[in-house]
Structures are given as C-alpha cells and as structure tokens.
Design an enzyme around this catalytic site. Sequence first.
Site, PDB file in Angstrom:
ATOM      1  NE  ARG A   7      -4.423  -1.437   2.343  1.00  0.00           N
ATOM      2  CZ  ARG A   7      -4.915  -0.985   1.509  1.00  0.00           C
ATOM      3  NH1 ARG A   7      -5.265  -0.094   1.102  1.00  0.00           N
ATOM      4  NH2 ARG A   7      -6.431  -1.502   1.182  1.00  0.00           N
TER       5      ARG A   7
ATOM      6  N   GLY B  54     -12.301  -3.020   7.145  1.00  0.00           N
ATOM      7  CA  GLY B  54     -12.585  -4.751   6.629  1.00  0.00           C
ATOM      8  C   GLY B  54     -12.887  -3.993   5.148  1.00  0.00           C
ATOM      9  CG  HIS B  55     -10.848  -3.441   2.274  1.00  0.00           C
ATOM     10  ND1 HIS B  55      -9.735  -3.112   2.492  1.00  0.00           N
ATOM     11  CD2 HIS B  55     -10.788  -2.294   1.115  1.00  0.00           C
ATOM     12  CE1 HIS B  55      -8.680  -2.052   2.305  1.00  0.00           C
ATOM     13  NE2 HIS B  55      -9.600  -1.374   1.972  1.00  0.00           N
ATOM     14  CG  LEU B  56     -17.550  -4.621   1.180  1.00  0.00           C
ATOM     15  CD1 LEU B  56     -17.715  -3.289   2.339  1.00  0.00           C
ATOM     16  CD2 LEU B  56     -19.235  -4.660   0.511  1.00  0.00           C
TER      17      LEU B  56
END
Length: 292
Positions: A129, A161-163
């Site tokens: 990232r 939390g990513h989807l």
Amino acid sequence: MVRRRKQNKSLVTLIIAVGLVLLSWTAFGRKIGLDEWLNQGHQTQTSHVENDEYTPDRQLAESVMSASVRQRLGQKIEWNGHGAFIIDDNRNDLNADVSSAPYAVNRKENGAMIGDAWLNRTTRQYRNRSETGQGRTDWRPDGFRQKLNLSGRYSHAYDRGHLLAYALVGGLKGFDASESNPDNIATQTAWANEAQSADSTGQNYYEGLVRKALDQNEQVRYRVTDLFEEGNLVPSGAHIEAKSKSGSLEFNVFVPNVQKGIEINYRTGCLGQPASQRVVFYCSLLHKNDIF
C-alpha cells in the site's frame, strides 16, 4: 580379531535396524499427512488446538444469525466447523460468462453494502500500500470503536474491513481500494478479516482462493455483501460469493463478524468482555494510540 569382527557386524546390524525404523516412521507420518490432505479432514492436533483457541465456535458464530440474516443468505445454511457457514452447497447465481473489461463497483441495497466485481490478473495488486499511496489512514468507518491490547492472537478488536480487497482490485484503474473509501469499508473484527487458514476461515481465507485463481489467469465474478440488522452500525457478517469463468472455482459462504474474547454491540460498535457477569461496553473517546 574374530571377536572384533562380530562386534563390528553387530554394530552395523544395529545401525541398519535403527535406520529402517526411522524410515518407516517417516513414511508413516508422510502417509498420514497425505491422507488427511486428500480427505480434507484438517483434523490434526495442531488445527484442533487452533480452532479451540482462536476460531469462533458455532454458538458464537450463530449469535449474529438472526431470522432476517438467514432469510437474506439462502435456502441451505451449514456450519463448516471452522468459523463460517456454507450457503446453498457452495453454489451461487453469479454469471461468470462475461465478455467485458474488468470492473469493480460498490452499491447499497436493502440496507446492505455490496461490492461486485469481474476480475482477472490485471486487477491484482502485488505492491505494498505504501508504494501505491494507499497506506495507513486515520479514517474510521461507522461503529469503529477500537480496543487494543487484547489477549490471544488477535490483539485488537477491529479492522477496516474491505468488501473488495486491495489485493484483488488494487490494480484496477479508477477504483478506490484504499482504507478510507466509505463505500468499500466497514467495521470488521480482526478474526473475520484476517483469519486465512482452512482451519480458521475468515474473509482472508476466501480472498486467498480468488487470489490464487487470478494468479493462474482465471477470470472470476466476485461479490461481497455486508449484511446489517436495521439500525446497526456494525455488520453482522460478510456474504462472500465467487465463480470463475472456467468453473474451476465456486463458493458461497457467510463469515460472521464475531471474535472470541469480545462482545459487540452491533448498533453502536461498543465492546465488552463476554466473560464478565456485567458487561460494560467500551465506548470512551479514542486516544491517538488507539487508532489502528
């Protein structure tokens, strides 16, 4: 001289015998491991201990499975024994027969947050990232009332939390896969987000199956739906579905948004200790060091 030869012969015989025992033991050990792998039993002593110590048991996992959540998941819901639930025999209604460029979209529908994507190897992101300018952030989604210094493997309560995960869609131009996209991030427990073994099946485990498929040049339809009870800030869990165009990959699962050692007020995100008789929720203002 004869006596010495006999002693040497006995010593050689002993060495050979010990070697045969060790060889048999090693082969037996390898055979057991192979049989377990082939049967997908995952019932080794190590995995059993891991399940007991870190993985939510069925009672905890089902604590978020209200009638409304069950209704939105599917007709058949089965406990997988490793923290999550298999929906409709791992089959889903995604259409993977797509002839278009890769895409990733977020939307809200009937109180749920949805991430929907058509993925291939070009959407994969392999860089860190920090290299892509999408590193750590102080932004927090609704209900993100962090608690640090917990005991056990997961020393904190919440993740962003990513989807649609950065590793899956971070290579897609125009899509915000950062940790501060309010349409793609929700408050998720550390276990539900990070657990990644076949013995502890958090969201990262299922994302790993998709990562491997993309690395093998598969094309994959992928959908993650965070389900909320009405009025709640924290989702009850993530409904995760995938299907590859070749048919080599397909799953339909629900990862409950729970974690051993904490009790969550899903309406507010406040935290308590479930072992105590009187739960006092953690809702104090966060200090700088509490932001994770």
